[in-house]
Design a protein around this motif. Structure first.
Motif, PDB file in Angstrom:
ATOM      1  N   ASN A 215       0.891  -1.135  -0.139  1.00 13.08           N
ATOM      2  CA  ASN A 215       0.126  -0.051   0.033  1.00 13.08           C
ATOM      3  C   ASN A 215       0.891   1.235   0.147  1.00 13.08           C
ATOM      4  O   ASN A 215       0.934   2.074   1.030  1.00 13.08           O
ATOM      5  N   ASN A 216       1.314   1.485  -1.124  1.00  9.08           N
ATOM      6  CA  ASN A 216       2.372   2.500  -1.147  1.00  9.08           C
ATOM      7  C   ASN A 216       2.379   3.126  -2.764  1.00  9.08           C
ATOM      8  O   ASN A 216       1.706   2.571  -3.625  1.00  9.08           O
ATOM      9  N   GLY A 217       2.959   4.323  -2.868  1.00  9.25           N
ATOM     10  CA  GLY A 217       2.900   4.712  -4.323  1.00  9.25           C
ATOM     11  C   GLY A 217       3.563   4.017  -5.431  1.00  9.25           C
ATOM     12  O   GLY A 217       2.925   3.952  -6.475  1.00  9.25           O
ATOM     13  N   TYR A 218       4.480   3.046  -5.175  1.00  8.54           N
ATOM     14  CA  TYR A 218       5.127   2.281  -6.082  1.00  8.54           C
ATOM     15  C   TYR A 218       4.203   1.059  -6.422  1.00  8.54           C
ATOM     16  O   TYR A 218       3.553   1.185  -7.691  1.00  8.54           O
ATOM     17  N   PHE A 219       4.017   0.304  -5.630  1.00  7.85           N
ATOM     18  CA  PHE A 219       3.101  -1.081  -5.693  1.00  7.85           C
ATOM     19  C   PHE A 219       1.758  -0.650  -5.936  1.00  7.85           C
ATOM     20  O   PHE A 219       0.998  -1.179  -7.226  1.00  7.85           O
ATOM     21  N   ALA A 220       1.025   0.190  -5.190  1.00  8.79           N
ATOM     22  CA  ALA A 220      -0.117   0.471  -5.181  1.00  8.79           C
ATOM     23  C   ALA A 220      -0.416   1.268  -6.795  1.00  8.79           C
ATOM     24  O   ALA A 220      -1.424   1.270  -7.308  1.00  8.79           O
ATOM     25  N   GLY A 221       0.354   2.008  -7.079  1.00  7.68           N
ATOM     26  CA  GLY A 221       0.409   2.806  -8.381  1.00  7.68           C
ATOM     27  C   GLY A 221       0.439   1.825  -9.552  1.00  7.68           C
ATOM     28  O   GLY A 221      -0.242   1.902 -10.287  1.00  7.68           O
ATOM     29  N   LYS A 222       1.228   0.788  -9.503  1.00  7.89           N
ATOM     30  CA  LYS A 222       1.356  -0.037 -10.456  1.00  7.89           C
ATOM     31  C   LYS A 222       0.139  -0.945 -10.670  1.00  7.89           C
ATOM     32  O   LYS A 222      -0.470  -1.343 -11.743  1.00  7.89           O
ATOM     33  N   ARG A 223      -0.489  -1.440  -9.221  1.00 14.37           N
ATOM     34  CA  ARG A 223      -1.569  -2.008  -9.442  1.00 14.37           C
ATOM     35  C   ARG A 223      -2.879  -1.400 -10.337  1.00 14.37           C
ATOM     36  O   ARG A 223      -3.645  -1.747 -10.577  1.00 14.37           O
ATOM     37  N   LYS A 224      -2.885   0.089  -9.743  1.00 13.43           N
ATOM     38  CA  LYS A 224      -3.972   0.633 -10.225  1.00 13.43           C
ATOM     39  C   LYS A 224      -4.046   0.880 -11.721  1.00 13.43           C
ATOM     40  O   LYS A 224      -4.971   0.759 -12.340  1.00 13.43           O
ATOM     41  N   ALA A 225      -2.676   0.842 -12.293  1.00 11.51           N
ATOM     42  CA  ALA A 225      -2.311   1.153 -13.622  1.00 11.51           C
ATOM     43  C   ALA A 225      -2.619  -0.468 -14.325  1.00 11.51           C
ATOM     44  O   ALA A 225      -3.459  -0.440 -15.518  1.00 11.51           O
ATOM     45  N   GLU A 226      -2.479  -1.445 -13.776  1.00 11.85           N
ATOM     46  CA  GLU A 226      -2.930  -2.720 -14.205  1.00 11.85           C
ATOM     47  C   GLU A 226      -4.557  -3.209 -14.331  1.00 11.85           C
ATOM     48  O   GLU A 226      -5.039  -3.413 -15.184  1.00 11.85           O
TER      49      GLU A 226
END
Length: 326
Positions: A215-226
C-alpha cells in the motif's frame, strides 16, 4: 517407307505440340484493369512470396513504416526469337507501428531495439527524447521528447497498433503515484479512445509482500494501472510482472553491468530451487528467492505479446521466461 515413317513422326510431334500449346505464344501483361494486375496494387507478404515462387521475382524492400516492395517479371513466349519484356509491379506493404512509452530507458531501449530488428515501425515518447546510444538501430526509431500529461494523443497514436508502456518511478510517494498510476492510466484511456488494439505494460512482481507493504505509491500505483488496462483491454491487454531486471543499464552515459549480479544469482536460485521451495510461501520470501529476469527476456516477452493474440492478461516471472523462449 522410311520417309513416310519420318513424316508420320513429325506430324505426331506437331500434333502433340499443338495440344500442349494451343496458342503460339502468351504474355503475362494484362491490359484490362478489371481482370489483371494493375501497376499499383497492395499485397499481403504471403501473396508476394507466392508470386515470386511461381514466376521468378526480384524484390527490393526498403525499411520504412510503409514499406514498398518492387517485383519484376518477364513475358513468356515459346517463339524462337523470344525477347524479355519486363513488367514492374509496385506494392505497398505497411509494417506494424507501435508506441513505446519510456523508450529511451533501460527496458524501453531493449524493446525498441528488438522491435526494429523485427521490422516494426517504432515511435518512442519520453521526457528526454533520443538516447545517447551510438548504434545503427537508434536511427530507425522516431524519438519524441514530451510529457505524458501534456501530449497531443490523437496525433501521437495515429496509425499505432499497440502501446507498450515501461513508465515507472521509484522516489517520493506522491511522485510514484503520479507516474506509476496516473501517467499510465492517461495513456491507457488515450489508447482506448484512439482505437488502439493492444496495450502492453511492464509492471512488477509483488515479491510475496503482505498487503500493508504493497500500500504505497510504487506497488499501489502499478496495481491501479494494471486494473485500468484489464478494464480497457480485457482480451488484448498484457501485463508483465518481472522481478529484478538485469543487463547493461545506462546511467548518465555510463553502462552499469547489472548482469554481473543478476545472471549468477539467477543460476544459484535455479540450482537451489528444490531446497528453497518450502520457504517460498513465507511473507516477503520472494525478496530473496524470486529469480531475476534479464532485460532481453522482458523485451522478448513484450514483443511476443505484441505479435501473438494468445498472450493477454497477467504474466509472472516464470511465464515471462517461457514467453521469451518461444
Amino acid at each position: 517407307m522410311a520417309a513416310m515413317a519420318a513424316s508420320s513422326v513429325v506430324a505426331s510431334i506437331a500434333s502433340a505440340s499443338s495440344l500442349l500449346h494451343p496458342h503460339q505464344s502468351f504474355t503475362s501483361r494484362v491490359d484490362a484493369p478489371s481482370t489483371g494486375l494493375s501497376s499499383m496494387r497492395c499485397f499481403r507478404t504471403d501473396q508476394l512470396h507466392h508470386l515470386t515462387a511461381s514466376i521468378g521475382t526480384q524484390l527490393h524492400r526498403p525499411c520504412s513504416s510503409g514499406r514498398q516492395v518492387q517485383c519484376t517479371y518477364s513475358d513468356y513466349s515459346n517463339s524462337p526469337d523470344y525477347r524479355s519484356s519486363p513488367i514492374d509491379v509496385v506494392a505497398e506493404v505497411k509494417s506494424q507501428k507501435i508506441l513505446v512509452l519510456g523508450g529511451n530507458g533501460f527496458v524501453g531501449t531493449a524493446i525498441c531495439k528488438l522491435a526494429v530488428a523485427q521490422g516494426i515501425s517504432v515511435v518512442s515518447l519520453s521526457r528526454s527524447g533520443r538516447p545517447s546510444i551510438l548504434e545503427s538501430w537508434v536511427d530507425q526509431v522516431t524519438w519524441i521528447s514530451g510529457d505524458v500529461f501534456l501530449t497531443e494523443w490523437d496525433s501521437l497514436l495515429d496509425g499505432v497498433q499497440a502501446v507498450i508502456s515501461t513508465l515507472g518511478l521509484i522516489g517520493p510517494n506522491d511522485q510514484m503515484e503520479r507516474i506509476n498510476a496516473d501517467a499510465n492510466i492517461i495513456a491507457v484511456n488515450a489508447a482506448k479512445n484512439a482505437g488502439v488494439p493492444k496495450f502492453i505494460y511492464i509492471s512488477v512482481h509483488d515479491y510475496n509482500l503482505p498487503e500493508f507493504a504493497l500500500n504505497n505509491g510504487y506497488f499501489a500505483g502499478k496495481r491501479k494501472a494494471e486494473a485500468e488496462i484489464l478494464s480497457a483491454f480485457p482480451s488484448t491487454g498484457t501485463i508483465l510482472r518481472p522481478g529484478f531486471i538485469y543487463g547493461k543499464r545506462r546511467f548518465n552515459g555510463v553502462d552499469i553491468p547489472l548482469d554481473i549480479v543478476g545472471e549468477p544469482l539467477e543460476k544459484v536460485l535455479a540450482a537451489t530451487a528444490s531446497l528453497t521451495r518450502p520457504l517460498q510461501n513465507l511473507p516477503a520470501s520472494d525478496l530473496l528467492f524470486a529469480p531475476p529476469t534479464s532485460v532481453d527476456e522482458v523485451a522478448l516477452a513484450a514483443v511476443r505479446a505484441l505479435n501473438d493474440d494468445e498472450y493477454f492478461g497477467i504474466f509472472t516471472i516464470e511465464q515471462i521466461k517461457d514467453m521469451a523462449k518461444v
